[in-house]
Design an enzyme around this catalytic site. Structure first.
Site, PDB file in Angstrom:
ATOM      1  CB  ALA A  17      -0.934  -0.009   1.205  1.00 17.08           C
ATOM      2  NE  ARG A  23      -2.674   7.983 -14.559  1.00 17.57           N
ATOM      3  CZ  ARG A  23      -3.023   6.871 -15.206  1.00 17.57           C
ATOM      4  NH1 ARG A  23      -2.418   5.739 -14.928  1.00 17.57           N
ATOM      5  NH2 ARG A  23      -3.959   6.907 -16.131  1.00 17.57           N
ATOM      6  NE  ARG A 329     -28.139  12.793   9.786  1.00 11.90           N
ATOM      7  CZ  ARG A 329     -28.078  13.841  10.617  1.00 11.90           C
ATOM      8  NH1 ARG A 329     -29.131  14.609  10.776  1.00 11.90           N
ATOM      9  NH2 ARG A 329     -26.982  14.115  11.264  1.00 11.90           N
TER      10      ARG A 329
HETATM   11  C1  UD1 Z   1       2.765  -4.192 -11.511  1.00 12.89           C
HETATM   12  C2  UD1 Z   1       3.488  -5.443 -12.027  1.00 12.89           C
HETATM   13  C3  UD1 Z   1       2.957  -5.799 -13.413  1.00 12.89           C
HETATM   14  C4  UD1 Z   1       1.441  -6.014 -13.328  1.00 12.89           C
HETATM   15  C5  UD1 Z   1       0.757  -4.790 -12.727  1.00 12.89           C
HETATM   16  C6  UD1 Z   1      -0.696  -5.115 -12.436  1.00 12.89           C
HETATM   17  C7  UD1 Z   1       5.743  -5.374 -11.051  1.00 12.89           C
HETATM   18  C8  UD1 Z   1       7.169  -5.080 -11.284  1.00 12.89           C
HETATM   19  N1  UD1 Z   1       4.926  -5.176 -12.085  1.00 12.89           N
HETATM   20  O1  UD1 Z   1       3.118  -3.131 -12.385  1.00 12.89           O
HETATM   21  O2  UD1 Z   1       3.565  -6.982 -13.883  1.00 12.89           O
HETATM   22  O3  UD1 Z   1       0.923  -6.294 -14.605  1.00 12.89           O
HETATM   23  O4  UD1 Z   1       1.357  -4.422 -11.461  1.00 12.89           O
HETATM   24  O5  UD1 Z   1      -1.368  -4.005 -11.951  1.00 12.89           O
HETATM   25  O6  UD1 Z   1       5.393  -5.824  -9.975  1.00 12.89           O
HETATM   26  N2  UD1 Z   1       4.425  -0.570  -4.678  1.00 12.89           N
HETATM   27  C9  UD1 Z   1       5.031  -0.355  -3.479  1.00 12.89           C
HETATM   28  N3  UD1 Z   1       6.328   0.016  -3.462  1.00 12.89           N
HETATM   29  C10 UD1 Z   1       7.089   0.128  -4.597  1.00 12.89           C
HETATM   30  C11 UD1 Z   1       6.432  -0.080  -5.826  1.00 12.89           C
HETATM   31  C12 UD1 Z   1       5.107  -0.435  -5.837  1.00 12.89           C
HETATM   32  O7  UD1 Z   1       4.391  -0.481  -2.419  1.00 12.89           O
HETATM   33  O8  UD1 Z   1       8.261   0.427  -4.471  1.00 12.89           O
HETATM   34  C13 UD1 Z   1       3.001  -0.963  -4.683  1.00 12.89           C
HETATM   35  C14 UD1 Z   1       2.096   0.117  -5.277  1.00 12.89           C
HETATM   36  O9  UD1 Z   1       1.557   0.957  -4.290  1.00 12.89           O
HETATM   37  C15 UD1 Z   1       1.005  -0.698  -5.942  1.00 12.89           C
HETATM   38  C16 UD1 Z   1       1.726  -1.988  -6.332  1.00 12.89           C
HETATM   39  O10 UD1 Z   1       2.871  -2.081  -5.513  1.00 12.89           O
HETATM   40  O11 UD1 Z   1      -0.034  -1.031  -5.014  1.00 12.89           O
HETATM   41  C17 UD1 Z   1       2.089  -2.049  -7.814  1.00 12.89           C
HETATM   42  O12 UD1 Z   1       2.958  -1.004  -8.158  1.00 12.89           O
HETATM   43  P1  UD1 Z   1       2.876  -0.260  -9.562  1.00 12.89           P
HETATM   44  O13 UD1 Z   1       3.953   0.739  -9.618  1.00 12.89           O
HETATM   45  O14 UD1 Z   1       1.482   0.185  -9.792  1.00 12.89           O
HETATM   46  O15 UD1 Z   1       3.249  -1.452 -10.552  1.00 12.89           O
HETATM   47  P2  UD1 Z   1       2.822  -1.579 -12.069  1.00 12.89           P
HETATM   48  O16 UD1 Z   1       3.767  -0.816 -12.913  1.00 12.89           O
HETATM   49  O17 UD1 Z   1       1.384  -1.298 -12.208  1.00 12.89           O
END
Ligand code: UD1
Ligand code: MG
Length: 460
Positions: A17, A23, A329
């Site tokens: 999380a 966005r 309510r």
């Molecule tokens: C990720 C997946 C991708 C998948 C997609 C699905 C990876 C490398 N890629 O990409 O294969 O298709 O989700 O939605 O896992 N987060 C952290 N810390 C970080 C980075 C991310 O807590 O350092 C959490 C984000 O808050 C989010 C989730 O991990 O809840 C996914 O991160 P995000 O950057 O959205 O990954 P995607 O590029 O969407």
């Protein structure tokens, strides 16, 4: 539901999380936005617990006490970890290393579920499928789906039924980018292997991030098995924008409506009724069109909620009738067969069995006794500008129309209140209280008045 494996094996759910969700263009963190009256992270935690996640670890961004508090509200046993820098999904998972390494009765967790807090529609049965794959010997199990447009998703590189690797969009070759089968926001890892796999993940890739998805190729190199489980897009719908939030709300609403109807509720126009995830509706309840249920509503068997009513934090007793155009309510508790009609608002009040307030009334901080009748335009004046005060209306009392009951005040059982009264003092049982000036009759006054007016007009 695929439960048997879930019951025997222990499970740790790690919920990622961290991240603000820029966005969403909001001052609120993304995962604290709500669908179905419940935050995104609460949906994910609920699914994790239902799928047998006995251990819960939540990874939050630096200083995100609000997200941590929401997680604890739903899962008080949750361990909270802070990811100090956002270095990728594998790095985020490893922020919960103490939970992964933790042994219960000398044993690591059998199954580790890695869930994204912005992917709220996953169903417990889908999580159970991932756990079943681990029980059958996979070290890594991934949810796959085929989105209409796979741009941005990690692509699942398959060899027959074997999952060979997940390639992130930015690192994929043109051929790999042509693959439609993609990774949804969920993965399961064998608890025995998880740290060995995660510690091998590096960041030599296009984004310079530690990709959790590299767990697949690494586990294969270690001679372990990785599998993909095909699932419906709705389960893995991730939320990044307000438009996606609304789409997820729509999916959730159609699930909730279907569940309600399966359980014996009549929804006259299902697509116009908005439910909360915790709405409880009994058998033979009828909900007319355009009704909104906020969180915390229970409706008992046989009650009818008529069109355009809004309910929140309320209990509706057996056979009661609410609306049209009623507002309940928080703290409204209606007994059996109570009638609350059009333009009646009830807050923090108990309305006992068979009592009626059929038109245009405000009942706040009150008790209305069994069988009492509240006339149109009755107001409980509960607020003095500083404090709230209580009104107690006895069993079988009759409150004449357009009365103001100035709290604190007590109307005895069976008492009558004359229409238009402003009641400031307690009324004994079976008494009549009337508070208005005496009526004066002036015979012929109207005729004389009109005649005088007409004479005046002729002159001018
Ligand atoms: C990720 C997946 C991708 C998948 C997609 C699905 C990876 C490398 N890629 O990409 O294969 O298709 O989700 O939605 O896992 N987060 C952290 N810390 C970080 C980075 C991310 O807590 O350092 C959490 C984000 O808050 C989010 C989730 O991990 O809840 C996914 O991160 P995000 O950057 O959205 O990954 P995607 O590029 O969407
Ligand atoms: Mg994402």
């Amino acid at each position: 539901m695929n439960r048997p494996t879930g019951l025997k094996r222990s499970c740790l759910a790690i919920v990622l999380a961290a991240g603000e969700g820029t966005r969403m263009c909001s001052s609120r963190p993304k995962v604290l936005h709500a669908i179905g009256g419940r935050t995104l992270i609460a949906h994910v935690l609920t699914a994790a617990v239902q799928a047998g996640g006995a251990g819960i670890a939540v990874v939050v961004g630096p200083g995100r006490e609000d997200v941590a508090a929401e997680a604890r509200k739903l899962a008080p046993q949750a361990q909270i970890f802070e990811q100090s820098e956002r270095l990728g999904t594998a790095h985020a998972v490893l922020s919960a290393r103490p939970a992964i390494a933790q042994k219960t009765d000398g044993k690591l967790a059998d199954d580790i579920l890695v869930m994204f807090a912005d992917t709220p529609l996953v169903r417990p049965e889908t999580l159970s499928q991932l756990r079943a794959a681990l029980a059958e010997g996979a070290a890594v199990a991934v949810l796959g789906f085929t989105p209409k447009d796979a741009a941005g998703y990690g692509r699942l590189v398959m060899n027959g039924n074997d999952l060979v690797a997940i390639r992130e969009e930015k690192d994929a070759t043109a051929d790999e980018r042509a693959i439609g089968f993609s990774k949804g926001g969920l993965m399961a890892l064998s608890g025995q292997q998880a740290l060995a796999i995660l510690d091998k993940i590096g960041n030599a890739n296009a984004k310079g991030e530690y990709y959790l998805t590299d767990a697949v190729a690494i586990s294969r190199e270690m001679g372990l098995k990785a599998v993909a489980i095909d699932t419906a897009e709705d389960d893995v719908r991730g939320i990044n924008t307000k438009a996606q939030l609304a789409e997820a709300e729509a999916v959730l609403q159609s699930r909730l409506r279907a569940q309600a109807m399966d359980a014996g509720v009549t929804l006259v126009a299902p697509e116009t009724v908005f439910l909360s995830s915790d709405t409880r509706l009994g058998k033979d309840v009828t909900i007319e069109p355009n009704v909104v249920f906020g969180p915390g509503v229970t409706v008992e068997d046989g009650a009818t909620i008529r069109a355009f009513s809004h309910l929140e934090g309320a209990h509706v007793g057996r056979g009661a009738r609410v609306g049209p155009f009623a507002r309940l309510r928080p703290g409204a508790r209606l007994g059996a067969d109570v009638h609350i009609g059009n333009f009646v608002e009830v807050k923090a009040s108990t309305i006992e069995a068979g009592a009626k307030a059929n038109h245009l009334a405000y009942i706040g901080d009150a008790r209305v006794g069994e069988g009492a009748n509240i006339g149109a335009g009755t107001i409980t004046c509960n607020y003095d500008g500083v404090d709230k005060h209580h009104t107690d209306i006895g069993k079988g009392a009759f409150i004449g129309t357009n009365s103001s009951l100035v709290a604190p005040v007590k109307i005895g059982d069976g008492a009558y209140i004359g229409s238009g009264s402003v009641v400031t003092e307690d009324v004994p049982a079976d008494a009549l209280a009337i508070e208005r000036s005496e009526q004066v009759i002036k015979e012929g006054w109207a005729a004389r008045f009109r005649a005088a007016k007409a004479a005046g007009k002729k002159k001018s």
